[in-house]
Design a protein around this motif. Sequence first.
Motif, PDB file in Angstrom:
ATOM      1  N   GLY A   1       0.875  -1.191  -0.067  1.00  0.00           N
ATOM      2  CA  GLY A   1      -0.185   0.155  -0.109  1.00  0.00           C
ATOM      3  C   GLY A   1       0.911   1.258  -0.019  1.00  0.00           C
ATOM      4  N   PRO A   2       0.376   2.346  -0.049  1.00  0.00           N
ATOM      5  CA  PRO A   2       1.052   3.760  -0.081  1.00  0.00           C
ATOM      6  C   PRO A   2       1.702   3.844   1.182  1.00  0.00           C
ATOM      7  N   GLU A   3       1.376   3.649   2.268  1.00  0.00           N
ATOM      8  CA  GLU A   3       2.152   3.617   3.346  1.00  0.00           C
ATOM      9  C   GLU A   3       3.578   2.659   3.422  1.00  0.00           C
ATOM     10  N   ALA A   4       3.325   1.613   2.890  1.00  0.00           N
ATOM     11  CA  ALA A   4       4.560   0.743   2.689  1.00  0.00           C
ATOM     12  C   ALA A   4       5.657   1.478   1.712  1.00  0.00           C
ATOM     13  N   LEU A   6       5.980   4.438   1.095  1.00  0.00           N
ATOM     14  CA  LEU A   6       6.637   5.533   1.621  1.00  0.00           C
ATOM     15  C   LEU A   6       7.562   5.210   2.864  1.00  0.00           C
ATOM     16  N   LEU A   7       7.601   4.288   3.377  1.00  0.00           N
ATOM     17  CA  LEU A   7       8.516   3.729   4.289  1.00  0.00           C
ATOM     18  C   LEU A   7       9.763   3.372   3.684  1.00  0.00           C
ATOM     19  N   LEU A   8       9.443   2.771   2.522  1.00  0.00           N
ATOM     20  CA  LEU A   8      10.511   2.065   1.480  1.00  0.00           C
ATOM     21  C   LEU A   8      11.291   3.360   1.012  1.00  0.00           C
ATOM     22  N   ALA A   9      10.607   4.281   0.578  1.00  0.00           N
ATOM     23  CA  ALA A   9      11.203   5.243  -0.375  1.00  0.00           C
ATOM     24  C   ALA A   9      11.917   6.346   0.751  1.00  0.00           C
ATOM     25  N   MET A  10      11.429   6.409   2.086  1.00  0.00           N
ATOM     26  CA  MET A  10      12.339   7.332   2.818  1.00  0.00           C
ATOM     27  C   MET A  10      13.638   6.866   3.393  1.00  0.00           C
ATOM     28  N   GLU A  11      13.480   5.251   3.433  1.00  0.00           N
ATOM     29  CA  GLU A  11      14.570   4.822   4.071  1.00  0.00           C
ATOM     30  C   GLU A  11      15.649   4.712   2.811  1.00  0.00           C
ATOM     31  N   ALA A  12      15.103   4.476   1.470  1.00  0.00           N
ATOM     32  CA  ALA A  12      16.200   4.825   0.514  1.00  0.00           C
ATOM     33  C   ALA A  12      16.732   6.228   0.193  1.00  0.00           C
ATOM     34  N   ALA A  22      22.859  13.681  -1.518  1.00  0.00           N
ATOM     35  CA  ALA A  22      21.547  14.273  -0.662  1.00  0.00           C
ATOM     36  C   ALA A  22      20.655  14.889  -1.880  1.00  0.00           C
ATOM     37  N   ALA A  23      21.316  15.136  -3.104  1.00  0.00           N
ATOM     38  CA  ALA A  23      20.461  15.548  -4.243  1.00  0.00           C
ATOM     39  C   ALA A  23      19.437  14.468  -4.526  1.00  0.00           C
ATOM     40  N   ALA A  24      19.761  13.221  -4.526  1.00  0.00           N
ATOM     41  CA  ALA A  24      18.925  12.398  -5.008  1.00  0.00           C
ATOM     42  C   ALA A  24      17.838  12.170  -3.904  1.00  0.00           C
ATOM     43  N   ALA A  25      17.965  12.516  -2.608  1.00  0.00           N
ATOM     44  CA  ALA A  25      16.821  12.424  -1.577  1.00  0.00           C
ATOM     45  C   ALA A  25      15.787  13.724  -2.119  1.00  0.00           C
ATOM     46  N   ARG A  26      16.107  14.688  -2.429  1.00  0.00           N
ATOM     47  CA  ARG A  26      15.408  15.719  -2.611  1.00  0.00           C
ATOM     48  C   ARG A  26      13.931  15.391  -2.851  1.00  0.00           C
ATOM     49  N   GLY A  27      13.884  14.920  -4.197  1.00  0.00           N
ATOM     50  CA  GLY A  27      12.672  14.629  -4.860  1.00  0.00           C
ATOM     51  C   GLY A  27      11.586  13.617  -3.933  1.00  0.00           C
ATOM     52  N   PRO A  28      12.274  12.576  -3.598  1.00  0.00           N
ATOM     53  CA  PRO A  28      11.349  11.734  -2.701  1.00  0.00           C
ATOM     54  C   PRO A  28      10.653  12.371  -1.430  1.00  0.00           C
ATOM     55  N   VAL A  29      11.769  12.995  -0.895  1.00  0.00           N
ATOM     56  CA  VAL A  29      11.432  13.651   0.640  1.00  0.00           C
ATOM     57  C   VAL A  29      10.407  14.757   0.360  1.00  0.00           C
ATOM     58  N   GLU A  30      10.469  15.657  -0.640  1.00  0.00           N
ATOM     59  CA  GLU A  30       9.640  16.684  -0.873  1.00  0.00           C
ATOM     60  C   GLU A  30       8.227  16.132  -1.448  1.00  0.00           C
ATOM     61  N   GLU A  31       8.205  14.925  -2.120  1.00  0.00           N
ATOM     62  CA  GLU A  31       7.016  14.318  -2.661  1.00  0.00           C
ATOM     63  C   GLU A  31       6.274  13.540  -1.574  1.00  0.00           C
ATOM     64  N   ALA A  32       7.124  13.079  -0.533  1.00  0.00           N
ATOM     65  CA  ALA A  32       6.511  12.201   0.593  1.00  0.00           C
ATOM     66  C   ALA A  32       5.960  13.212   1.568  1.00  0.00           C
ATOM     67  N   GLN A  33       6.524  14.511   1.917  1.00  0.00           N
ATOM     68  CA  GLN A  33       5.783  15.341   2.737  1.00  0.00           C
ATOM     69  C   GLN A  33       4.484  15.945   2.016  1.00  0.00           C
ATOM     70  N   ALA A  34       4.419  15.926   0.903  1.00  0.00           N
ATOM     71  CA  ALA A  34       2.997  16.434   0.146  1.00  0.00           C
ATOM     72  C   ALA A  34       2.172  15.343   0.270  1.00  0.00           C
ATOM     73  N   GLN A  35       2.728  14.017   0.159  1.00  0.00           N
ATOM     74  CA  GLN A  35       1.744  12.847   0.134  1.00  0.00           C
ATOM     75  C   GLN A  35       1.303  12.618   1.283  1.00  0.00           C
ATOM     76  N   LEU A  36       2.025  12.742   2.417  1.00  0.00           N
ATOM     77  CA  LEU A  36       1.656  12.628   3.863  1.00  0.00           C
ATOM     78  C   LEU A  36       0.263  13.588   4.236  1.00  0.00           C
ATOM     79  N   GLU A  37       0.547  14.612   3.612  1.00  0.00           N
ATOM     80  CA  GLU A  37      -0.689  15.629   3.919  1.00  0.00           C
ATOM     81  C   GLU A  37      -2.207  15.102   3.614  1.00  0.00           C
ATOM     82  N   GLY A  38      -1.965  14.153   2.578  1.00  0.00           N
ATOM     83  CA  GLY A  38      -3.136  13.615   1.995  1.00  0.00           C
ATOM     84  C   GLY A  38      -3.545  12.328   2.410  1.00  0.00           C
TER      85      GLY A  38
END
Length: 265
Positions: A1-4, A6-12, A22-38
Amino acid sequence: GPEAALLLAMEAARVAVARGDAAAARGPVEEAQAQLEGLSGAETRVHAAVYRAAAAYHKAVGPPEAFYKSALMLLAYTPAAEEAGALAPDAMTEEEKGTLAVDLALAALTGDGVFNFGEVLATPILGALAGTPHGWLGALLTAFREGDVDAFAACVAQNQAAFDAQPALASRADFVREKIALLALMNLVFERPAADRHLRFADIAARTRLPPDLVEGLCMRAMSLGLVRGVMDGVAEELAVSWVQPRVLDDPQLRHLQRRLGEWG
């Protein structure tokens, strides 16, 4: 599911930051924060994972105020070991607590827009500084909360080598000194009765330890940052304050406020 996912993406993302990418983490982190709100009703550990990755990212690239916000949110969603059980995957180790306490203190001291030091000092994790070589950071935070320029100067003087050894502080030393002066001004306002918030430049200079010719600039800076509102009279050398930014109060400040309320009553 979406939560799992997210957990994998954040660990990556955390692994990428640890690897120096760090540049590789920027997109996933920003996307995850936006996704978390929904995500309604997302598990606590999902929130913790997102803010842990965000904190790691902002620790690597800045700015300190972004790290500060992410770290506070991480703490809000991370159970203490005694609550979660020492072996709980989300519980922090003592080493992690110590590192985060230092990083949080440095971010608070050097971050733009971070002026509510009552909020910082109310964070239990800062207890991890006590009895360590970084204990002086706790004293520095207390001086900032109280707007005590003399205590700040004494703490820095006593720990000059340690202060200079922290790139975050050494590189923003002028900003940090301006911040303690601004906090001194805010505390001076707070201590005055609401009906008597006409501050003479001479009183501000005495409290902030600034030369008289720099007081007007400090007042302008405080107003431009939204820390105080009021009217400045350069001719009369006076600042009439109508509002000061609210903040979390410690016990002595609460007692002072109670006395003031008694006076008003």
